[in-house]
Design a protein around this motif. Sequence first.
Motif, PDB file in Angstrom:
ATOM      1  N   ASP A   1       0.840  -1.199   0.000  1.00 29.68           N
ATOM      2  CA  ASP A   1       0.000   0.000   0.000  1.00 29.68           C
ATOM      3  C   ASP A   1       0.878   1.252   0.000  1.00 29.68           C
ATOM      4  OD1 ASP A   1      -2.243  -1.633   0.173  1.00 29.68           O
ATOM      5  OD2 ASP A   1      -2.449  -1.404   2.353  1.00 29.68           O
ATOM      6  N   GLN A   2       1.914   1.232   0.811  1.00 25.84           N
ATOM      7  CA  GLN A   2       2.764   2.428   0.958  1.00 25.84           C
ATOM      8  C   GLN A   2       3.587   2.693  -0.299  1.00 25.84           C
ATOM      9  OE1 GLN A   2       4.825   1.323   4.572  1.00 25.84           O
ATOM     10  NE2 GLN A   2       3.255   2.244   5.884  1.00 25.84           N
TER      11      GLN A   2
ATOM     12  N   ALA B   1       1.322   3.865  -3.213  1.00 24.55           N
ATOM     13  CA  ALA B   1       0.801   5.234  -3.021  1.00 24.55           C
ATOM     14  C   ALA B   1       1.843   6.233  -3.510  1.00 24.55           C
ATOM     15  CB  ALA B   1       0.465   5.475  -1.553  1.00 24.55           C
TER      16      ALA B   1
ATOM     17  N   GLN C   1       2.033   8.436  -7.892  1.00 26.04           N
ATOM     18  CA  GLN C   1       2.094   9.900  -8.067  1.00 26.04           C
ATOM     19  C   GLN C   1       2.943  10.320  -9.271  1.00 26.04           C
ATOM     20  OE1 GLN C   1       3.226  12.095  -4.418  1.00 26.04           O
ATOM     21  NE2 GLN C   1       3.071  10.111  -3.374  1.00 26.04           N
TER      22      GLN C   1
ATOM     23  N   ARG D   1      -2.682  -2.735  -7.199  1.00 26.76           N
ATOM     24  CA  ARG D   1      -2.614  -1.394  -6.593  1.00 26.76           C
ATOM     25  C   ARG D   1      -2.117  -0.285  -7.506  1.00 26.76           C
ATOM     26  NH1 ARG D   1      -1.770  -5.248  -2.945  1.00 26.76           N
ATOM     27  NH2 ARG D   1      -2.500  -4.999  -0.797  1.00 26.76           N
TER      28      ARG D   1
END
Length: 310
Positions: free
Chosen positions: A174-175, A178, A182, A237
């Motif tokens: 998840d980290q 994320a 971007q 993800r």
Amino acid sequence: TLKTTLAGYKFDNCMMNAAGIRCATVTDLAGLRDSRAGSLVTKSATPQPRDGNPEPRMRGLQYGCINSMGLPNHGFDYYLNFLLEEQKSHPQQTNFMSIAGTTLEDDLSMLKQIQESAFAGLTELNLSCPNVPGKPQVGYDFDAVERYLTAVFAFFKKPLGVKLPPYFDLMHFDQITAILNQYPLAFVNSINSVGNGLMIDPESETVLIKPKGGFGGIGGAYIKPTALANVRALAQRLNPGIAIIGTGGVQNGMDIFEHILCGASMVQVGTQLGFEGPKIFNRLSQELTRIMAAKGYDSIADFRGKLKTL
Ligand code: DHB
């Protein structure tokens, strides 16, 4: 057909070498180019040539290998020149340049030179070399990953991907995603070797390689479940525009099929390519073609990412 597309580039075959394996010299690279592989990636370059770590620094065992090469390479110019020559002599194949500075400044200086060059392929920024003493793997420091990518995309406009280390906790997926989501990444390559394993010889009661007291990156069959988990977790993800290159534990056509099922658009072969040489791509192509025919799939897009759950 084994064709694939990645970041808008077309490749005749979805398999290629993993960085570091049989790609350090122009002779090795020509062997890959003349093989059935759909592309090639050059040995991770540093701005200047490096001798790497003391030998022995790579050992193979039945289920895989351990290495602590320490980035021995002929330097950035050598690999860029090879790739620029390839563009002229073999314009139909798109290739990858791997860079692995030991500092952010080194990576930025190499990327500036790529940006200013005529290189028309893809760049793989290696954030996961586990083998330079005193240099932690950037991919395990999420703030550093963000710092690197912000600095890179401030000026770099050519297609770029990152080579990641394996992660082992779902919160880490998840980290990292994320952060990656971007940026306008062309691809993510997962995984590099499982860092800092230890292989020992119980008979002589000794480690197998000399650098770092015997610790080194693990590749081969040992790491396939970790590689598949990373490809799958990233595919679930990442922005759909970021392609995935699956790397880790490929010994046969079914392993490639599994990587693609988990979401890979291209699959790299490391340890087993080291064992068999570039003719391995004939066998792998034949095996994957037979598997797809038996399952009734015409193209890898028919099953890419379509792994089922219970
Ligand atoms: C080396 C090993 C790696 O796993 C990598 O990504 C880059 C370099 C090496 O030891 O040379």
